[in-house]
Structures are given as C-alpha cells and as structure tokens.
Design a protein around this motif. Structure first.
Motif, mmCIF file in Angstrom:
data_model
loop_
_atom_site.group_PDB
_atom_site.id
_atom_site.type_symbol
_atom_site.label_atom_id
_atom_site.label_comp_id
_atom_site.label_asym_id
_atom_site.label_seq_id
_atom_site.Cartn_x
_atom_site.Cartn_y
_atom_site.Cartn_z
ATOM 1 N N THR A 84 15.487 -38.432 -9.546
ATOM 2 C CA THR A 84 14.462 -38.396 -8.489
ATOM 3 C C THR A 84 14.631 -37.148 -7.625
ATOM 4 O O THR A 84 13.658 -36.474 -7.276
ATOM 5 C CB THR A 84 14.554 -39.657 -7.600
ATOM 6 O OG1 THR A 84 14.685 -40.800 -8.443
ATOM 7 C CG2 THR A 84 13.340 -39.828 -6.729
ATOM 8 N N GLY A 85 15.889 -36.841 -7.293
ATOM 9 C CA GLY A 85 16.164 -35.652 -6.488
ATOM 10 C C GLY A 85 15.752 -34.377 -7.206
ATOM 11 O O GLY A 85 15.163 -33.472 -6.611
ATOM 12 N N MET A 86 16.054 -34.296 -8.507
ATOM 13 C CA MET A 86 15.686 -33.108 -9.271
ATOM 14 C C MET A 86 14.175 -32.957 -9.370
ATOM 15 O O MET A 86 13.637 -31.854 -9.251
ATOM 16 C CB MET A 86 16.283 -33.180 -10.694
ATOM 17 C CG MET A 86 17.713 -32.737 -10.820
ATOM 18 S SD MET A 86 18.087 -31.121 -10.102
ATOM 19 C CE MET A 86 17.273 -30.007 -11.214
ATOM 20 N N ARG A 87 13.495 -34.085 -9.584
ATOM 21 C CA ARG A 87 12.023 -34.024 -9.675
ATOM 22 C C ARG A 87 11.435 -33.550 -8.353
ATOM 23 O O ARG A 87 10.497 -32.754 -8.311
ATOM 24 C CB ARG A 87 11.466 -35.408 -10.043
ATOM 25 C CG ARG A 87 11.663 -35.721 -11.516
ATOM 26 C CD ARG A 87 11.165 -37.084 -11.858
ATOM 27 N NE ARG A 87 9.736 -37.235 -11.627
ATOM 28 C CZ ARG A 87 9.095 -38.390 -11.682
ATOM 29 N NH1 ARG A 87 9.746 -39.489 -11.952
ATOM 30 N NH2 ARG A 87 7.808 -38.451 -11.473
ATOM 31 N N PHE A 88 11.989 -34.057 -7.249
ATOM 32 C CA PHE A 88 11.535 -33.656 -5.915
ATOM 33 C C PHE A 88 11.690 -32.142 -5.745
ATOM 34 O O PHE A 88 10.752 -31.443 -5.352
ATOM 35 C CB PHE A 88 12.365 -34.410 -4.867
ATOM 36 C CG PHE A 88 12.031 -34.084 -3.440
ATOM 37 C CD1 PHE A 88 11.000 -34.737 -2.788
ATOM 38 C CD2 PHE A 88 12.751 -33.129 -2.743
ATOM 39 C CE1 PHE A 88 10.696 -34.440 -1.469
ATOM 40 C CE2 PHE A 88 12.451 -32.819 -1.423
ATOM 41 C CZ PHE A 88 11.423 -33.484 -0.789
ATOM 42 N N SER A 89 12.881 -31.636 -6.087
ATOM 43 C CA SER A 89 13.175 -30.213 -5.865
ATOM 44 C C SER A 89 12.368 -29.316 -6.800
ATOM 45 O O SER A 89 11.842 -28.290 -6.375
ATOM 46 C CB SER A 89 14.664 -29.956 -6.066
ATOM 47 O OG SER A 89 15.395 -30.689 -5.144
ATOM 48 N N LEU A 90 12.285 -29.701 -8.075
ATOM 49 C CA LEU A 90 11.549 -28.866 -9.033
ATOM 50 C C LEU A 90 10.074 -28.794 -8.680
ATOM 51 O O LEU A 90 9.442 -27.739 -8.767
ATOM 52 C CB LEU A 90 11.725 -29.425 -10.454
ATOM 53 C CG LEU A 90 13.077 -29.126 -11.103
ATOM 54 C CD1 LEU A 90 13.226 -29.905 -12.409
ATOM 55 C CD2 LEU A 90 13.224 -27.634 -11.372
ATOM 56 N N SER A 91 9.535 -29.930 -8.266
ATOM 57 C CA SER A 91 8.123 -29.963 -7.889
ATOM 58 C C SER A 91 7.866 -29.095 -6.654
ATOM 59 O O SER A 91 6.851 -28.398 -6.563
ATOM 60 C CB SER A 91 7.720 -31.421 -7.625
ATOM 61 O OG SER A 91 6.352 -31.527 -7.457
ATOM 62 N N MET A 92 8.814 -29.126 -5.712
ATOM 63 C CA MET A 92 8.706 -28.273 -4.522
ATOM 64 C C MET A 92 8.761 -26.805 -4.911
ATOM 65 O O MET A 92 8.087 -25.962 -4.329
ATOM 66 C CB MET A 92 9.868 -28.559 -3.569
ATOM 67 C CG MET A 92 9.685 -29.797 -2.756
ATOM 68 S SD MET A 92 8.217 -29.692 -1.742
ATOM 69 C CE MET A 92 8.599 -30.933 -0.552
#
Lengths: 200, 115
Positions: A84-92
C-alpha cells in the motif's frame, strides 16, 4: 559414547535453534525497516519534482505523514502495508508535477504567522563574506524568491559554514520544529523572530 | 474568508466531493478518501489540490500527540460551508447530464408497403 553423542546433538540442536531464532528476528527487523524505507525513498523522489517552496507544506506536512500512517497503522500485515505504501508513493511520483501546478499552498494553515516555513535558502553560520555573497546572489533577477531565507545562528560555531541553495535542500527544511535560533532574511531586511521548538 | 471559485465538476471530482457532502462537518484524510473512492493517490491528490485552490476545501492538522502515536500529524480536508450548496447544485447538474435517456419504444411499422 552414545551418551556423549546424544548430549552433543542436543547441544548442537539448541545452538542451532537459538541461532535460527536470532536470525529470524534480524530478518524480521530488516524487513520491517524496508517497509518504510523504500516507499519513503520513492516519495522523496516524487517530492523533488515539487517547487522548493512547496516541499514543506506538501511533502513534509501532507504526503510524508500520510505515508507513515499507511506504513505504521493501517494494517496488521506488514507486506500489505508495504505494498500500500509503495502504491501510494509510486502514484504520487507520477502526478507530483500536476499537484505542484495546481496547488499554490506554501504556508501551514495552523502555524503562527511568524514561524519560518518553505525556505528558499538556508544559510548555516555564514561568515560576513559568505552572507554578503548570498545576499548579492539573491538580488539577481534569475533567482526566484517565494519564501523566507533562513539564517542559522545556532551553527555559527562550525567554521566550515555552508550555504545551501534550493537545488540542494537540507533535511532541516522538512522539520520546522528544529529551526531554532534563526533569523529570517527577506531580501536585505533582517527581522529577528521568536521560534518555538515544535517537535514532531 | 476564502473566495469560492467556480468549478466544473468532472465525474471523478464529483466522486470526491460527494464523500464530503455525506457529512460536511467530518474531517477527511487522503488515505481514507483513497479507500472510499478507490482512486490512487496520484489521481486523488491533484483533485484535492484543485478543490483547495478553488476554495471548496479547507485543510487542518490532525489533533494527535505525535510521540505517543509514533508518527506525525496528518493533514485533513473539510468542505467549506459556502461550497456545500454549490457542490450539491453541481452534482445535481452532473447527474442530470449523465442521466440515461428514457427508452424509445420501437413499434413495428404498420401499414408499410407489404410484400
């Protein structure tokens, strides 16, 4: 002899079990660390696309706290939190420029008016020569100024003073609470301020 | 007082503002909105930025003790009271725009040329 072999085997198995347990704890700690580190690095890279003046208000006060909430409190399963954290950061990372264009927020809405934020430059314990060089550089029309310039007196003991410009932001940018003993320089006007220690 | 700017809601923006209208006094956080709307952060945050820049949303800081929680306070969003009526009206207009047309009855042609 057989008793000796049995004792040795028991001893070896005990040591092996203890070693495995210790190794497992080390691996767990390592993985737990990476849960925050990788998304954090990705988010920091996303923040590099923001305007310097936006980094405190957008990255330090919004994105990073949200990521830390995700990686620390959203789920009991560590791999889920990591994903979830990686998806948040990559999307940002993909839309950081768009956010920067749309958002012109540079100030913390709740902070007292005299608290320095979003610095354009941070000057650590400068000598007179360095300060005059810095102010001259600030007068150049090709240096855009949006936020205050922070001059740290707290590090004046350090003779190897540094001038850190927006293209090389110092980690202190992200932590307004550590901005103790500083003056705010707007152009060539020095304005002493009271800075409260706001610890995060 | 923040000046409220006109916004033409897109379906995605409508999805976000609808969450705020469900309970206008409720503070909403980015990750919570991502879960409710199913949008990734890269889609949601530009929309929040747009709403904030237009004065439809205001922001504030979560009231927690960062030491005991082990993390810094997050930023929350809340809908401006002046924006509630505008948002409701825009949602109604959007809903009208996307309302499917009433079905046309295809009656068999009578009295046409017979074979």
């Amino acid at each position: 002899v057989s008793i000796l072999i049995a004792v040795a085997a028991a001893l070896i198995s005990f040591i092996a079990t203890a070693a495995l347990s210790a190794a497992s704890d080390i691996v767990k700690d390592e993985i737990r660390g990476w849960i925050e580190v990788l998304p954090g690095i990705t988010l920091r890279m996303a923040a590099m696309q923001l305007d310097t003046s936006q980094r405190v208000s957008v990255y330090s006060e919004e994105w990073l706290p949200e990521l830390l909430f995700i990686t620390r409190q959203t789920d009991t399963r560590p791999i889920t939190r990591f994903i979830t954290g990686m998806r948040f950061s990559l999307s940002m990372h993909r839309s950081a420029r768009l956010i920067a264009r749309r958002l012109h927020r540079t100030e913390h809405p709740d902070a007292p008016a005299d608290t320095p934020r979003s610095p354009d430059a941070i000057i650590f314990g400068p000598s007179v020569h360095e300060l005059s060089e810095a102010l001259n550089r600030l007068k150049r029309p090709d240096v855009p100024l949006r936020g205050p310039i922070l001059l740290f007196e707290g590090e004046a003991k350090d003779r190897t003073s540094k001038i850190i410009w927006p293209d090389k932001p110092h980690p202190l940018c992200g932590y307004p609470g550590r901005m103790l003993l500083c003056r705010v320089v707007f152009g060539s006007i020095f304005r002493p301020i009271r800075t409260s220690a706001k610890t995060n | 007082v923040t000046e409220l700017k006109d916004l033409d809601l897109t379906p995605r923006m409508a999805e976000v503002i609808k969450v705020f209208l469900e309970d206008p006094a409720q503070e909403r956080y980015g990750f919570e909105l991502m879960r409710i709307t199913g949008m990734p952060s890269g889609s949601l945050y530009p929309l929040l930025a747009r709403f904030e820049a237009a004065g439809w949303l205001t922001t504030g800081r979560e009231q927690i003790d960062p030491r005991s929680e082990g993390r810094p306070a997050r930023r929350f969003y809340r809908i401006e009271s002046a924006a509630i009526a505008a948002a409701r009206q825009q949602l109604a207009e959007l809903s009208e725009r996307y309302r499917p047309p009433s079905p046309v009855s295809h009656r068999p042609a009578h009295g046409g040329a017979g074979w």
